[in-house]
Motif scaffolding. Structure first.
Motif, PDB file in Angstrom:
ATOM      1  N   UNK A 111      -7.081   5.393   7.110  1.00  0.00           N
ATOM      2  CA  UNK A 111      -7.193   4.127   7.831  1.00  0.00           C
ATOM      3  C   UNK A 111      -7.909   3.088   7.005  1.00  0.00           C
ATOM      4  N   UNK A 112      -8.970   3.535   6.333  1.00  0.00           N
ATOM      5  CA  UNK A 112      -9.770   2.598   5.556  1.00  0.00           C
ATOM      6  C   UNK A 112      -8.971   1.979   4.422  1.00  0.00           C
ATOM      7  N   UNK A 147       0.733   2.473   4.617  1.00  0.00           N
ATOM      8  CA  UNK A 147       1.781   2.450   5.634  1.00  0.00           C
ATOM      9  C   UNK A 147       2.567   3.763   5.677  1.00  0.00           C
ATOM     10  N   UNK A 148       3.454   3.867   6.667  1.00  0.00           N
ATOM     11  CA  UNK A 148       4.304   5.050   6.755  1.00  0.00           C
ATOM     12  C   UNK A 148       4.139   5.755   8.074  1.00  0.00           C
ATOM     13  N   UNK A 149       4.763   6.929   8.190  1.00  0.00           N
ATOM     14  CA  UNK A 149       4.620   7.697   9.426  1.00  0.00           C
ATOM     15  C   UNK A 149       3.279   8.427   9.375  1.00  0.00           C
ATOM     16  N   UNK A 150       2.928   9.040  10.485  1.00  0.00           N
ATOM     17  CA  UNK A 150       1.615   9.681  10.527  1.00  0.00           C
ATOM     18  C   UNK A 150       1.755  11.198  10.717  1.00  0.00           C
ATOM     19  N   UNK A 157       8.285  13.776   9.497  1.00  0.00           N
ATOM     20  CA  UNK A 157       8.169  13.653  10.945  1.00  0.00           C
ATOM     21  C   UNK A 157       6.964  14.431  11.454  1.00  0.00           C
ATOM     22  N   UNK A 195      -3.415  -2.598  14.052  1.00  0.00           N
ATOM     23  CA  UNK A 195      -4.636  -2.161  13.369  1.00  0.00           C
ATOM     24  C   UNK A 195      -5.691  -1.841  14.428  1.00  0.00           C
ATOM     25  N   UNK A 216      16.426   3.806  15.736  1.00  0.00           N
ATOM     26  CA  UNK A 216      15.807   5.129  15.773  1.00  0.00           C
ATOM     27  C   UNK A 216      14.710   5.170  16.842  1.00  0.00           C
ATOM     28  N   UNK A 237      12.580   7.424  17.275  1.00  0.00           N
ATOM     29  CA  UNK A 237      11.404   8.166  16.818  1.00  0.00           C
ATOM     30  C   UNK A 237      10.691   7.422  15.686  1.00  0.00           C
ATOM     31  N   UNK A 238      11.104   6.194  15.427  1.00  0.00           N
ATOM     32  CA  UNK A 238      10.600   5.485  14.242  1.00  0.00           C
ATOM     33  C   UNK A 238       9.225   4.885  14.497  1.00  0.00           C
ATOM     34  N   UNK A 239       8.217   5.734  14.506  1.00  0.00           N
ATOM     35  CA  UNK A 239       6.886   5.206  14.787  1.00  0.00           C
ATOM     36  C   UNK A 239       6.042   5.085  13.522  1.00  0.00           C
ATOM     37  N   UNK A 240       6.729   4.903  12.383  1.00  0.00           N
ATOM     38  CA  UNK A 240       5.949   4.693  11.168  1.00  0.00           C
ATOM     39  C   UNK A 240       5.545   3.224  11.051  1.00  0.00           C
ATOM     40  N   UNK A 241       4.443   2.987  10.387  1.00  0.00           N
ATOM     41  CA  UNK A 241       4.034   1.620  10.092  1.00  0.00           C
ATOM     42  C   UNK A 241       4.682   1.213   8.767  1.00  0.00           C
ATOM     43  N   UNK A 242       4.785  -0.081   8.554  1.00  0.00           N
ATOM     44  CA  UNK A 242       5.356  -0.549   7.288  1.00  0.00           C
ATOM     45  C   UNK A 242       4.439  -1.607   6.689  1.00  0.00           C
ATOM     46  N   UNK A 243       4.558  -1.756   5.387  1.00  0.00           N
ATOM     47  CA  UNK A 243       3.733  -2.746   4.713  1.00  0.00           C
ATOM     48  C   UNK A 243       4.032  -4.153   5.257  1.00  0.00           C
ATOM     49  N   UNK A 273       2.679  -4.508   8.997  1.00  0.00           N
ATOM     50  CA  UNK A 273       1.226  -4.656   9.047  1.00  0.00           C
ATOM     51  C   UNK A 273       0.799  -5.973   8.416  1.00  0.00           C
ATOM     52  N   UNK A 312      -7.815   2.736  11.567  1.00  0.00           N
ATOM     53  CA  UNK A 312      -6.488   3.334  11.586  1.00  0.00           C
ATOM     54  C   UNK A 312      -5.446   2.266  11.874  1.00  0.00           C
ATOM     55  N   UNK A 313      -4.206   2.581  11.521  1.00  0.00           N
ATOM     56  CA  UNK A 313      -3.086   1.737  11.906  1.00  0.00           C
ATOM     57  C   UNK A 313      -2.115   2.641  12.651  1.00  0.00           C
ATOM     58  N   UNK A 314      -1.346   2.069  13.558  1.00  0.00           N
ATOM     59  CA  UNK A 314      -0.353   2.886  14.250  1.00  0.00           C
ATOM     60  C   UNK A 314       0.801   2.003  14.705  1.00  0.00           C
TER      61      UNK A 314
END
Lengths: 421, 494
Positions: free
Chosen positions: A124-125, A129-132, A220, B226, B272, B274-280, B283, B304-306
């Motif tokens: 987080x810090x 980006x991306x999935x978690x 995933x 964020x 999608x 299920x597309x719960x990814x963050x992107x540059x 954000x 965190x980011x989500x």
């Protein structure tokens, strides 16, 4: 309300050394408090060797290094409370403390030594980006799982950041049968010790990718791959340089942050760069009678220096109780100049100095054949030639206290001068 | 045969379950995931809107304002953190002030109480840090903030306390219409029920398609966020919205009930689900957009980011009705913002629908609207802390140092109805791992406690979904020595 002369918060290397030294200097009623089930702090999970070269002139493992201090502490009958948490400290040096045996306690201390250490920066810090997916973990957490609990955290691993824990974990994971694909470092230099780069990466043919970062995490449920890209001089990813690494784990070794929630609760002022308390020559914080040492003040490269610094804090806490520490309005500030990111201590009160004052600092960049130049106000008082300096390695300078007796000084500054300048 | 099967254990499904558990009904909640509140409910702005912006005459307009008034009572009964802190919609010029005025007028028509259009001086008074270029704002004191996943979890717990059943890890594969009801086939079970209530969030159209040709589509619309550390928690006092545009309410900055700061969302229509990814880019947009509200947002305090998916209906409004063809099949679909705010009113309305179809419902005499009181150790007084540790010493052991969460609280969260079985399940209920170390220190200890309480090996404890294993095995796979160590060890001791 319980009463103690000195309460030491944290039973890692800093707290242990401080408590022992305080006792040696005449403080009597001391208690060390730690939240873990055993003393020794993070050293207990650092099962590699390389500790104690300076203090003991031998190579010890983390637990062995800790054991020497734990034994001494016990021999000196210094009290300690484990599985115990300090919830709050106030500026009057009262602590709220809990554990499962004593319940909720209030403690009044004459002096407090803060030795809480540091924590790791997280995903987080740095906002990757991306999935978690599962499989993104800090290097220290992985170290605990592997070395303390006996569990593996992954089979194919990429490490982001070349801090020392990351480097050590690259070797540990390899020895435990995992494949470490690469270590990516955002900066053009590593933040770890040179010896760790050699012994943990080069010896195992693990590539260190300088000026690279992770730009995407895919997967995933579990990490399936990470994308690493080269970065330019402004640390921005360069399009077209992406490489995808198939892996199930991404370890983060992206920096350590001094753990100062308690310091804040006591109203202690923190320094911007280090994230730790502002301290004076006696390792005393901005709240009188509250001292701090070790990684809670600034992140050290070697535990040996933590020990030295903590001894100073312990000794001075004992002197404080005996009223041997003199408050003084005459202060000398230490100023990090060109090329230096910070200096500890931040303030020097010359009346309290013994023979020398030790200045700890880190440089901002990698320098070859440069010198550290120390100035008292504008006058150069010392020049030290250095073949090699890097941000990963702490620099230490001794200034004789006689300097302050000879004349009035308002600030001491240190700068890096490159060869030929 | 169940009377009611609810598909989906988000805030809508659990709220309906809780309200229906007042009546003599045999009920089951069917959830594809490994925990309740694992979809949109756990990843949204966590705002209870005042309700001034929906169109008059829509379901959104109807349910938001009523729903808003119901939170004090339900959150009290279920011990869910909720704070009515009010909201501001800020305007930067006269054009935007026009929008502010029309929102105000619209709010009046919808029955939103106590709104005010305020000038820049008043804005400055309420929120001293905000951009000095703000010319005015719409102030709505009834807006609030909540922990939506804690709400859904407590609703599920309360529904189960009152007799409902919960089936996790049951993904609905197909539904057959049978005599007087439906046969629901999941990957694990076959469930017969007279009524089906479809609360499947972004999958509601797919679930409905199992019984009829849907007249709506659900578009997953992603929003990225964020979350800043508590030490940034004082930058705003209220929910701060920007002036709405065609794309929605825009990026907001708000305190959370746990004293963090939440910033987001953007809006991206996706395919999608299920597309719960963050992107540059996503954000980056959120960051830039939020800086208009307050230039010096300390993004370096990000913990965190989500991203979450809104269930955007093709019809533009909530769909809450019995299917015309499939009798006894009730769609509660397209519940995007202000869905959380509307949820109590939606649940009441669905109860009315069920009453209607069933020809009335009989109330249970022993319905208990409250759940067992939660202990939040950090919030207790010194005296209360002393007493609770005396009663149960596990409250004297702090597991999460960032949020000061005790072992007692974690054990309680595991042992309740709809209790935690995963690391994220513990995190959602009592918050170890939500702080600045993000579980770095407490993660291993939470796993130990889960393993102990659930009687499992540490390596079988997952993070969230069923297959999200954290540990990949033992460091030294079992050797000959390991196999005989129990026999050998006593001998070595001697």
């Amino acid at each position: 309300m319980l009463n103690y002369d000195i309460v030491v918060v944290g039973g890692g290397p800093a707290g242990l050394a401080a408590a022992i030294e305080a006792k040696k200097n005449g403080a009597d009623h001391i208690v060390v408090i730690d939240r873990e089930y055993e003393l020794g702090g993070i050293l207990q999970q650092c099962i590699h060797n390389g500790f104690g070269l300076h203090i003991f002139k031998e190579e010890l493992t983390g637990p062995e290094y800790a054991e020497r201090f734990i034994d001494e502490l016990k021999e000196m009958n210094i009290e300690y409370k484990l599985d115990t948490m300090v919830l709050h400290i106030n500026k009057d040096k009262q602590l709220s403390v809990i554990n499962t045996v004593d319940g909720f306690l209030k403690i009044q201390a004459k002096a407090i030594i803060l030795a809480m250490g540091c924590r790791e920066r997280t995903r987080g810090a740095i906002a990757i980006p991306g999935s978690r997916p599962v499989g993104v973990m800090t290097a220290g957490t992985a170290q605990r799982f592997i070395n303390m609990e006996g569990y593996m955290v992954g089979k194919k691993v990429v490490i982001l950041g070349s801090g020392d824990i990351g480097l050590i974990m690259a070797r540990r994971l390899t020895l435990e049968g995992a494949k470490v694909m690469a270590v990516a470092e955002l900066m053009p230099f590593s933040s770890g010790l040179t010896r760790n780069i050699v012994q943990c990466l080069e010896d195992y043919n693990i590539p260190l990718l300088l000026s690279h970062t992770v730009i995407d995490i895919k997967g995933k449920e579990r990490v399936e791959s990470v994308v690493i890209s080269k970065v330019d001089e402004n640390r921005k990813p360069i399009p077209g340089t992406e490489i995808e690494y198939e892996c199930d784990t991404l370890l983060l070794s992206v920096g350590l942050i001094p753990e100062n929630e308690l310091s804040k609760s006591a109203g202690i002022k923190l320094a911007q760069v280090t994230g730790g308390p502002i301290v004076n020559e006696s390792m005393e914080t901005t709240v009188e009678g509250i001292f701090a040492c070790g990684n809670v003040v600034h992140v050290h490269d070697l535990v040996d220096w933590v020990t030295e610094e903590s001894k100073k804090a312990g000794k001075n806490a004992a002197r404080f109780i005996k009223k041997e520490i003199k408050p003084s309005k005459e202060i000398v500030k230490t100023i990090p100049g060109e090329g230096i990111s910070y200096i500890v201590p931040h303030i020097i009160r010359s009346v309290n100095l013994e023979e020398t004052v030790d200045l700890f600092m880190r440089v901002k960049n990698v320098y070859k054949n440069a010198k550290l130049v120390v100035k008292a106000d504008e006058e150069i008082i010392k020049e030290i030639k250095k073949n090699y300096m890097a941000p990963g390695e702490m620099e230490q300078l001794k200034i004789p206290s006689s300097l302050f007796k000879e004349k009035q000084i308002s600030e001491i500054s240190v700068v890096v001068i490159k060869d030929g300048e | 045969m169940y009377d009611v099967a609810i598909i989906g254990a988000g805030v809508i499904g659990t709220f309906i379950a809780r309200e229906l558990s007042r009546y003599k009904l045999k009920m089951v909640i069917i959830e594809k995931d490994n925990d309740v509140s694992n979809g949109t409910t756990k990843a949204n702005s966590a705002i209870i809107h005042a309700g001034y912006d929906a169109k008059v005459g829509t379901n959104k307009g109807k349910f938001n304002v009523v729903g808003n008034t119901m939170f004090d009572q339900v959150c009290e009964a279920l011990d869910v953190p909720f704070k009515r802190i009010g909201s501001l919609v800020i305007a930067f010029d006269e054009e935007e002030m026009k929008t502010i005025h029309s929102l105000y007028e619209n709010g009046l028509k919808l029955g939103v109480p106590n709104m005010e259009v305020i000038d820049s001086t008043k804005v400055k008074e309420m929120e001293p840090t905000l951009n000095a270029a703000i010319v005015g704002a719409l102030y709505a004191p009834t807006a609030g903030i909540i922990s939506p996943y804690e709400l859904a979890i407590s609703l599920a717990e309360n529904a189960i306390d009152n007799g409902a059943e919960l089936l996790l890890n049951n993904k609905v594969d197909c539904i057959d219409k049978v005599y007087k009801g439906y046969k629901i086939h999941t990957n694990e079970n076959v469930i017969d029920s007279r009524f089906v209530i479809n609360c499947a969030g972004v999958y509601a159209d797919d679930i409905y398609a199992m019984v009829d040709t849907p007249d709506f589509k659900i578009i997953p619309r992603r929003g990225q966020y964020y979350v800043l550390d508590k030490s940034a928690g004082e930058i705003v006092n209220k929910v701060i919205f920007q002036c709405p545009t065609k794309l929605g309410k825009g990026v907001l900055v708000s305190p959370t009930v746990h004293e963090n700061v939440i910033i987001g969302p953007n809006a991206e229509n996706l395919k999608d689900k299920e597309a719960i990814e963050t992107t540059e880019d996503g954000l980056g947009f959120v960051k830039e957009s939020a800086q208009k509200i307050y230039e010096d947002i300390p993004f370096n305090k990000n913990i965190t980011t989500f991203a979450g998916l809104r269930a955007e209906p093709s019809t533009g409004d909530f769909i809450i009705e019995e299917s015309k063809k499939a009798k006894g099949f009730i769609n509660v679909a397209g519940i995007k913002s202000p869905g959380l705010s509307s949820s109590p009113a939606i649940a009441d309305y669905v109860v009315e629908i069920v009453k209607d179809i069933n020809g009335g419902l009989e109330e249970k005499k022993d319905f208990n609207p409250k759940i067992r009181k939660k202990i939040r150790f950090a919030d207790l007084s010194d005296q209360e802390k002393t007493e609770i540790i005396k009663k149960d010493s596990r409250y004297g052991r702090i597991i999460c140092r960032c949020e000061t969460i005790s072992e007692g609280e974690i054990v309680d969260a595991i042992n309740r109805n709809a209790g935690a079985t995963t690391v994220d399940g513990v995190k959602k209920r009592v918050r170890p791992g939500t702080g600045r170390c993000q579980g770095g220190f407490c993660g291993p200890r939470v796993m130990e406690i889960l393993a102990r309480e659930l009687g499992r090996d540490m390596k079988d404890i997952v993070k969230d979904h069923k297959d999200s294993y954290i540990l990949t095995g033992y460091t030294k796979e079992e050797t000959e020595f390991e196999k005989v160590k129990d026999l050998v060890a006593p001998a070595i001791d001697k």
